[in-house]
Scaffold this motif. Sequence first.
Motif, PDB file in Angstrom:
ATOM      1  N   MET A  95       0.826  -1.203   0.000  1.00  0.00           N
ATOM      2  CA  MET A  95       0.000   0.000   0.000  1.00  0.00           C
ATOM      3  C   MET A  95       0.867   1.262   0.000  1.00  0.00           C
ATOM      4  SD  MET A  95      -3.536  -0.276   1.468  1.00  0.00           S
ATOM      5  CE  MET A  95      -3.211   0.660   2.945  1.00  0.00           C
TER       6      MET A  95
ATOM      7  N   PRO B  83      -4.645   8.022   2.564  1.00  0.00           N
ATOM      8  CA  PRO B  83      -5.119   6.644   2.381  1.00  0.00           C
ATOM      9  C   PRO B  83      -5.649   6.386   0.964  1.00  0.00           C
ATOM     10  CG  PRO B  83      -6.242   7.687   4.256  1.00  0.00           C
ATOM     11  CD  PRO B  83      -5.263   8.673   3.730  1.00  0.00           C
TER      12      PRO B  83
ATOM     13  N   HIS C  92     -10.544  10.405  15.275  1.00  0.00           N
ATOM     14  CA  HIS C  92      -9.925  10.305  16.598  1.00  0.00           C
ATOM     15  C   HIS C  92      -9.066  11.539  16.851  1.00  0.00           C
ATOM     16  CE1 HIS C  92     -11.106   6.099  16.376  1.00  0.00           C
ATOM     17  NE2 HIS C  92     -10.593   6.089  15.161  1.00  0.00           N
ATOM     18  N   ALA C  93      -8.689  11.744  18.122  1.00  0.00           N
ATOM     19  CA  ALA C  93      -7.832  12.888  18.450  1.00  0.00           C
ATOM     20  C   ALA C  93      -6.621  12.926  17.519  1.00  0.00           C
ATOM     21  CB  ALA C  93      -7.387  12.791  19.907  1.00  0.00           C
ATOM     22  N   GLN C  94      -6.071  11.743  17.241  1.00  0.00           N
ATOM     23  CA  GLN C  94      -4.840  11.675  16.436  1.00  0.00           C
ATOM     24  C   GLN C  94      -5.092  12.092  14.980  1.00  0.00           C
ATOM     25  OE1 GLN C  94      -6.163   9.243  18.303  1.00  0.00           O
ATOM     26  NE2 GLN C  94      -4.667   8.567  19.815  1.00  0.00           N
TER      27      GLN C  94
ATOM     28  N   ARG D  71     -18.220   2.222  16.618  1.00  0.00           N
ATOM     29  CA  ARG D  71     -17.362   2.622  17.722  1.00  0.00           C
ATOM     30  C   ARG D  71     -17.236   4.126  17.624  1.00  0.00           C
ATOM     31  NH1 ARG D  71     -11.646   0.825  17.085  1.00  0.00           N
ATOM     32  NH2 ARG D  71     -12.017   1.983  15.189  1.00  0.00           N
ATOM     33  N   HIS D  72     -16.955   4.776  18.735  1.00  0.00           N
ATOM     34  CA  HIS D  72     -16.698   6.207  18.685  1.00  0.00           C
ATOM     35  C   HIS D  72     -15.490   6.430  17.769  1.00  0.00           C
ATOM     36  CE1 HIS D  72     -16.995  10.267  20.509  1.00  0.00           C
ATOM     37  NE2 HIS D  72     -15.847  10.341  19.889  1.00  0.00           N
TER      38      HIS D  72
ATOM     39  N   CYS E  13      -1.740  -0.939   9.488  1.00  0.00           N
ATOM     40  CA  CYS E  13      -2.732  -0.915   8.409  1.00  0.00           C
ATOM     41  C   CYS E  13      -2.320  -0.039   7.245  1.00  0.00           C
ATOM     42  CB  CYS E  13      -4.041  -0.399   8.974  1.00  0.00           C
ATOM     43  SG  CYS E  13      -3.930   1.324   9.494  1.00  0.00           S
TER      44      CYS E  13
ATOM     45  N   GLY F 151      -4.359   4.606   8.398  1.00  0.00           N
ATOM     46  CA  GLY F 151      -4.836   5.535   9.433  1.00  0.00           C
ATOM     47  C   GLY F 151      -5.701   4.934  10.509  1.00  0.00           C
ATOM     48  N   VAL F 152      -6.029   3.645  10.407  1.00  0.00           N
ATOM     49  CA  VAL F 152      -7.030   3.076  11.293  1.00  0.00           C
ATOM     50  C   VAL F 152      -6.441   2.499  12.582  1.00  0.00           C
ATOM     51  CG1 VAL F 152      -8.838   1.317  11.469  1.00  0.00           C
ATOM     52  CG2 VAL F 152      -8.580   2.625   9.371  1.00  0.00           C
TER      53      VAL F 152
ATOM     54  N   VAL G 134     -11.892   6.938  25.498  1.00  0.00           N
ATOM     55  CA  VAL G 134     -12.201   7.626  24.243  1.00  0.00           C
ATOM     56  C   VAL G 134     -10.908   7.888  23.476  1.00  0.00           C
ATOM     57  CG1 VAL G 134     -13.097   9.769  23.240  1.00  0.00           C
ATOM     58  CG2 VAL G 134     -14.324   8.667  25.119  1.00  0.00           C
ATOM     59  N   PHE G 135      -9.902   8.363  24.191  1.00  0.00           N
ATOM     60  CA  PHE G 135      -8.640   8.719  23.538  1.00  0.00           C
ATOM     61  C   PHE G 135      -7.974   7.481  22.931  1.00  0.00           C
ATOM     62  CE2 PHE G 135      -4.049   9.649  23.776  1.00  0.00           C
ATOM     63  CZ  PHE G 135      -4.031  10.699  22.876  1.00  0.00           C
TER      64      PHE G 135
ATOM     65  N   GLY H 104      -9.420   5.011  21.827  1.00  0.00           N
ATOM     66  CA  GLY H 104     -10.218   4.554  20.692  1.00  0.00           C
ATOM     67  C   GLY H 104      -9.491   4.735  19.371  1.00  0.00           C
ATOM     68  N   GLY H 105      -8.510   5.603  19.338  1.00  0.00           N
ATOM     69  CA  GLY H 105      -7.714   5.809  18.132  1.00  0.00           C
ATOM     70  C   GLY H 105      -6.636   4.745  17.931  1.00  0.00           C
ATOM     71  N   HIS H 106      -6.664   3.698  18.745  1.00  0.00           N
ATOM     72  CA  HIS H 106      -5.646   2.638  18.617  1.00  0.00           C
ATOM     73  C   HIS H 106      -6.292   1.273  18.658  1.00  0.00           C
ATOM     74  CE1 HIS H 106      -2.079   5.171  19.062  1.00  0.00           C
ATOM     75  NE2 HIS H 106      -2.871   5.930  19.788  1.00  0.00           N
ATOM     76  N   LEU H 107      -5.767   0.372  17.865  1.00  0.00           N
ATOM     77  CA  LEU H 107      -6.214  -1.018  17.921  1.00  0.00           C
ATOM     78  C   LEU H 107      -5.106  -1.878  18.516  1.00  0.00           C
ATOM     79  CD1 LEU H 107      -7.885  -1.444  14.418  1.00  0.00           C
ATOM     80  CD2 LEU H 107      -8.983  -1.078  16.627  1.00  0.00           C
TER      81      LEU H 107
END
Lengths: 275, 169
Positions: A1, A39, A103-105, A189-190, B48, B51-52, B136-137, B139-142
Motif C-alpha cells: 500500500m 489513504p 480520533h484525536a490523532q 465505535r466512537h 494498516c 490511518g485506522v 475515548v482517547f 479509541g484511536g488505537h487497535l
Amino acid sequence: MKPPNFDYIRAESVAEAHAALAEYGGEARVIAGGQTLVPMLSMRLARPKVLIDIMHLAELKDIAAKGDALRIGAGVRQAEALASRDVAEKAPLLAAALPWVGHAQTRNRGTLCGSVAHADPSAEIPLVLLALGGSVALSSHRKRRSVSAADFFTGMMSTARADDEMIEAIVLPAKRPDTSTAFQEFGRRHGDFAIVACAAVVSPDGITFAVGGVADKPERRDFPALDGSPLDDAIDAFAWELDAREDLHATAPYRRELVRRMGRATIEEARRCLA
Amino acid sequence: MPRLSAERRHRVRFTLNGSAVEAEAEPRMLLTDFLRHELGMTGTHVGCEHGVCGACTIEINGVPARACLTLAVQADGATIRTVEALAPEPGRLSILQEAFRRHHALQCGFCTAGILMSLDNYLRQRPNPTEENLRVFLGGHLCRCTGYVPILAAAMDAAKRLREVPANA
Ligand SMILES: Cc1cc2nc3c(=O)[nH]c(=O)nc-3n(C[C@@H](O)[C@H](O)[C@H](O)COP(=O)(O)OP(=O)(O)OC[C@H]3O[C@@H](n4cnc5c(N)ncnc54)[C@H](O)[C@@H]3O)c2cc1C
Ligand code: FES
Ligand code: FES
C-alpha cells in the motif's frame, strides 16, 4: 500500500495554489490534512499528477468571528477548531460534532474544509454546515464565489467545486440567542464514520433537522414548532423520503428507524437547552 | 514555488527527538517509510497503512498524529518525536513505559509504540484523566492481542505516578 507517483507543490501563496490548479485542473489535488487523501493515494483510489500543499499558507489559518458569521479557513485543523472559544460560543453545534470526527490523532491533522471538499455522506462537518445554513467560500484564478451548503453537496463525494477551484473557507452563521442546537450520532465505535448522525437547530417558532449517513449526501428539512405525535409524523415522513443507503454496516430500514428515534431525541435535547 | 518532481528524490530535513536529521525522499514516500528505511528508526511500527490502527502514531509539532497519513515531504521543517525518545537513557524506561511493563500492557508489542506516543502526549496535556477520557482517547488505537484492560490500567497508574514526580522526570 504505497502511493503512486506525483509531483508535490508546496504553495507559498493562494495565488500560487490557484495557478497550479488552473494549470492541472482535474489532474491536481489539494492536500490539506491528508487524513483522507493519503489513504486514498495508498489504496490507489486517487492518482493525481500533482499534489498542492496548502498548509503553509498563513492566510488560510484563521478562525474569524465577524459580525454574525464565523469563517473557518482551509488551513484550520479540526483539533484547533475544537479548542477554539469562538467555535464553542458561536457554533456550539460544530463544537458538539467535532469530537465525533475520527480520533484525536486524526483531528490533529485533518481540516474542516478538507472534510467538506471530500463530502463523504457520513461526515459530520458537512452535516453541520448544512444544518446551520452555512456556505463554502471557493476561489480560483478566475473568480471567487460563495455557494450555500445546500447547493454545494451534490451527491456521494461530489460537490459543486470546479476542478480549478479550491475551498478557502467555510462560513457558518453565528448562533442566534433564541436558538438551541444538538448533535447525536450512532456508529459502531466512537471515531468510526456515522451510520446515522442527526443535527437539530430549534427556536420557539421552528425546527431545522438534518441527517447524515443515510442518503448519498446530508439532507435537511425545516418543520414548524411541532410537538408530540405530529412531530413523530413529520420525522417519519422525512425518513421515508430519504433515499436510504444499504451497505455492509446497516440496511436502509435500519437507517430510517435510527432517523426516527435519534431524530426525536436530538430535537428534544436541543429543546431542553432552549428554556 | 517549491515544486518537487515525482521522478527524483528530494532532501527532507526535520528535528527528530531533539536532533537535526536529513535524508532523501520521493514525494510519494510516507513518513513511516522515511523514518524506518531512510533514517533506520524502526521503533515506529506500520500496521494498516491507512490511518485506522494507530501503530504508527508519532508526535508531529507537539501533537500525536499518524505517520502513515503523512508524506515525508510534508514533514520538512517539522519537529518530530518517536518512541525512541521516551526512555530517559539506555537501560532505563520512562514512567509510562515502566507502567506498561508492570501491568503487562503489551504482548506482541506491535501496537505499543503508537499507544505510548499517544499517551505520553495526552498525560502531559491532561495529567488528571478519568478512565472514560482515556477510553475515548485510546479509541484511536487497535490492539489485537493484549486487550485494553491492562493498557488502561497502565495508563491510569502512569498518570498517578507522573503527578507524584515533580518535573515529569
Ligand atoms: C481513522 C480515521 C477515521 C476517520 N473518521 C472520520 C469520521 O468519523 N468522520 C469524518 O467526517 N471524517 C473521518 N475521517 C476523515 C477525516 O479525518 C479527514 O480529516 C477529512 O475527511 C479530510 O480532511 P483533510 O484535511 O485530512 O483532507 P485531505 O485528506 O488533505 O483531502 C481530502 C480531499 O479534499 C480535497 N481538499 C482538501 N482541502 C481542500 C481545499 N481547501 N480545497 C479543495 N479541495 C480540498 C483533497 O484534494 C482531497 O480530495 C477519518 C479518517 C481516518 C484516517
Ligand atoms: S499504520 Fe498508521 S494507522 Fe495503521
Ligand atoms: S500488544 Fe499485540 S497488538 Fe497490542
